[in-house]
Motif scaffolding. Structure first.
Motif, short mmCIF file in Angstrom:
data_model
loop_
_atom_site.label_atom_id
_atom_site.label_comp_id
_atom_site.label_asym_id
_atom_site.label_seq_id
_atom_site.Cartn_x
_atom_site.Cartn_y
_atom_site.Cartn_z
N ALA A 2 10.96 2.16 10.80
CA ALA A 2 10.48 2.86 9.61
C ALA A 2 8.96 2.74 9.49
N SER A 3 8.40 1.62 9.94
CA SER A 3 6.94 1.42 9.88
C SER A 3 6.22 2.44 10.75
N PHE A 4 6.80 2.76 11.89
CA PHE A 4 6.15 3.69 12.82
C PHE A 4 6.04 5.10 12.23
N ARG A 5 6.89 5.43 11.26
CA ARG A 5 6.83 6.76 10.66
C ARG A 5 5.51 6.99 9.94
N TYR A 6 4.87 5.93 9.52
CA TYR A 6 3.62 6.06 8.77
C TYR A 6 2.38 5.88 9.65
N ALA A 7 2.58 5.60 10.94
CA ALA A 7 1.45 5.30 11.81
C ALA A 7 1.28 6.38 12.87
N ALA A 8 0.02 6.56 13.29
CA ALA A 8 -0.26 7.49 14.39
C ALA A 8 0.33 6.93 15.68
N ARG A 9 0.77 7.84 16.55
CA ARG A 9 1.46 7.42 17.77
C ARG A 9 0.61 6.44 18.59
N GLN A 10 -0.70 6.68 18.64
CA GLN A 10 -1.54 5.82 19.47
C GLN A 10 -1.65 4.40 18.91
N ASP A 11 -1.23 4.20 17.65
CA ASP A 11 -1.28 2.86 17.05
C ASP A 11 0.05 2.12 17.09
N TRP A 12 1.09 2.75 17.60
CA TRP A 12 2.41 2.12 17.55
C TRP A 12 2.44 0.77 18.25
N GLN B 171 -1.58 -7.47 6.68
CA GLN B 171 -2.10 -6.68 5.57
C GLN B 171 -3.63 -6.60 5.63
N GLU B 172 -4.27 -7.70 5.97
CA GLU B 172 -5.73 -7.71 6.07
C GLU B 172 -6.21 -6.81 7.21
N LYS C 241 -5.86 1.01 6.51
CA LYS C 241 -5.54 2.22 7.26
C LYS C 241 -4.12 2.71 6.99
N TYR C 242 -3.19 1.75 6.83
CA TYR C 242 -1.78 2.13 6.64
C TYR C 242 -1.19 1.40 5.42
N PRO C 243 -1.63 1.75 4.22
CA PRO C 243 -1.09 1.09 3.03
C PRO C 243 0.40 1.36 2.83
#
Length: 414
Positions: A267-277, A305-306, A311-313
Motif C-alpha cells: 500500500a505504501s508503494f501506491r503513494y510513491a514514484a516507481r523510481q523510489d520504490w 518519517q524524517e 516528500k511522501y506524507p
C-alpha cells in the motif's frame, strides 16, 4: 481390493489379441471402450436380475408377473469416450437402473472430470472443446453449466457447516472478481482461512461484498462464524479491511487484530514514484522486519518519517493510521511473529482462486463468481501432501500460541 480381481495373464491376452487384430487400446472402437461396454452391460444385467429375482432364461420367471422385455440402445459418455450400451427392460416398466440411470447420458466420472477442469480455471467452452478433442464426445456448454450448478447445494452446506470451538489465528483476505451487474465491475470476495489447534488449514467460508463494507458488514460475517460454533479466536490477521478491527472488538473483544505487514508495504508503494520504490522498501524494512521491541519499531519509524515524510506524507499517514494494528505481533516470540506478520498463509489459496477467476474473464452474477471460487477452493491439495508439510511448519508456532494465550487453545482439544 479391485486390483486383486484383475487377472494379469488375461489382461495380457486381451492386449495381445487387440494388437494382433489391429485394434487400438484407446480411442473410438478401442479396447478400453469395448471393455467398458461389456462391463456396463454385465452390471446392468446383474441389476435387472436382482430386480426380477431370477436369472435370464430361468423357468422360475414364467408366471412371475414380470419378466425381461428386450433392450433399448443408449449412448453414454464415459471416462473413455462415448459408449453405446444395451439397457435391459422389464414388462412392467418398474426396473430403474442405478449404474446408468434413466434419462442420464453421463457416468459419474464424467461429471467429476468436468468439475475438476472447471476448478482449474477452464471455461465451459474450453471444457467442451477438451472433451471433444480427447474423447470424441459432444457435450454442450449448457450441459457443462448444469453439471457445475450441482455444486451450489454442496457450497451452501459447506458454508453453514459447524466449525471448531477455537482457532489460534484466522487470516482474512480478499480477491477481486469481475461481475456484470448492468456493467462489468470489480467485486470483492473475502476468504477466511483459520489454523486449527492441530496445525491444519481450515477455510471457514467465502463472502461476496459490494465494495461498501464497513463495521456493519463485518459484524454480520463474524457473527455468522460465531454462530457456527466458534467460541474463541486468539488473533485475526487481515489487510486493513475497513470496519473489520471495530467489528472484531465488538464480537471478539479478546482477539488481537494484526495488520499484514506485506500488504502495508504494498500500500505504501501506491503513494510513491516507481523510481523510489527500492529506497522506500529499504527505509521501511527496519520498521517492518520485526525489531526486538515496540519502542525500537517506533524509533525506526521516526527515522523514516524524517527522511521521507516531506516528500511522501501520505505514506507516513498510512502507517500512523495502521500503527495500532501493526505493532501487536511485536509482543510475541519469533515463532509467532513469523507466521502472523503477513497473510502469506492464505496466498497459496488466493493464487489458485485467481487462476480460475482470470480464465473466466467476468461472471454474469455474484452466484456464478462464488461458485467458481468455491470449486477452486475445493480442488486445493487433492493428494494431501501439502497438508502434511503445512501442519509440520505450524508446530513450533502452535506451541508458542499455547503458552502466550495461557490455555485458551485447550477448549479446541476437548
Amino acid at each position: 481390493m479391485a486390483a486383486d480381481l484383475l487377472d494379469e495373464q488375461l489382461i495380457g491376452q486381451l492386449v495381445d489379441r487387440a494388437h494382433a487384430g489391429g485394434i487400438r487400446l484407446t480411442g473410438e472402437g478401442g479396447l478400453l471402450q469395448q471393455l467398458t461396454k461389456r462391463v456396463l452391460e454385465s452390471a446392468l444385467e446383474g441389476e435387472i436380475t436382482d430386480h426380477l429375482g431370477y436369472e435370464k432364461h430361468d423357468k422360475v420367471g414364467a408366471g412371475s408377473g414380470n419378466s425381461r422385455n428386450g433392450i433399448c440402445s443408449k449412448t453414454v459418455l464415459t471416462d473413455v469416450g462415448p459408449v453405446e450400451i444395451a439397457v435391459p427392460r422389464d414388462r412392467q416398466g418398474s426396473f430403474e437402473p442405478q449404474l446408468v440411470k434413466k434419462r442420464r447420458r453421463r457416468l459419474a466420472g464424467v461429471d467429476e472430470m468436468v468439475l475438476s477442469l472447471s476448478a482449474r480455471g477452464l471455461t465451459h467452452g474450453d471444457i467442451s472443446a477438451h472433451l471433444a478433442e480427447v474423447y470424441g464426445a459432444s457435450v454442450s456448454k449448457s450441459t457443462i453449466s448444469t453439471i457445475t450448478d450441482k455444486v451450489v447445494d454442496g457450497m451452501a452446506e459447506w458454508q453453514n457447516r459447524p466449525l471448531d470451538p477455537v482457532y489460534p489465528v484466522v487470516f482474512i483476505d480478499c480477491i477481486h472478481v469481475k461481475v456484470r451487474d448492468g456493467q462489468v465491475a470489480n467485486r470483492p470476495v473475502y476468504v477466511a482461512l483459520a489454523v486449527t489447534v492441530d496445525g491444519a488449514r481450515d477455510i471457514l467460508g467465502l463472502w461476496a461484498g459490494d465494495g461498501g463494507e464497513g463495521a456493519k458488514y463485518w459484524l454480520q460475517v463474524l457473527a455468522e462464524i460465531k454462530n457456527r460454533g466458534v467460541e474463541d479466536v486468539c488473533m485475526v490477521v487481515c489487510d486493513g479491511l475497513k470496519g473489520l478491527p471495530d467489528a472484531i472488538g465488538t464480537v471478539r473483544p479478546q482477539a488481537i487484530t494484526q495488520t499484514c505487514v506485506v500488504h502495508l508495504m504494498r500500500a505504501s508503494f501506491r503513494y510513491a514514484a516507481r523510481q523510489d520504490w527500492d529506497k522506500i522498501s529499504k527505509a521501511l524494512k527496519p520498521v517492518s522486519t520485526p525489531p526486538p521491541t515496540q519502542d525500537a519499531a517506533e524509533e525506526r519509524f521516526l527515522e523514516f518519517q524524517e527522511a521521507w515524510g516531506r516528500k511522501y506524507p501520505a505514506i507516513v499517514r498510512l502507517w500512523e493510521n495502521a500503527w495500532a494494528e501493526f505493532v501487536p505481533f511485536l509482543q510475541f516470540v519469533v515463532e509467532i511473529r513469523r507466521v502472523v506478520c503477513t497473510t502469506n498463509a492464505i496466498e497459496s489459496v488466493n493464487a489458485r482462486i485467481r487462476k480460475a477467476v482470470r480464465a473466466r474473464g467476468h461472471f454474469p452474477n455474484e452466484q456464478a463468481a462464488l461458485k467458481c471460487v468455491y470449486m477452486a477452493v475445493m480442488s486445493l491439495d487433492p493428494t494431501g501432501r501439502g497438508r502434511k508439510r503445512w501442519t509440520m511448519r505450524w508446530k513450533p508456532a502452535l506451541q508458542a500460541f499455547d503458552i502466550a494465550f495461557d490455555g485458551r487453545l485447550s477448549i479446541g482439544r476437548r
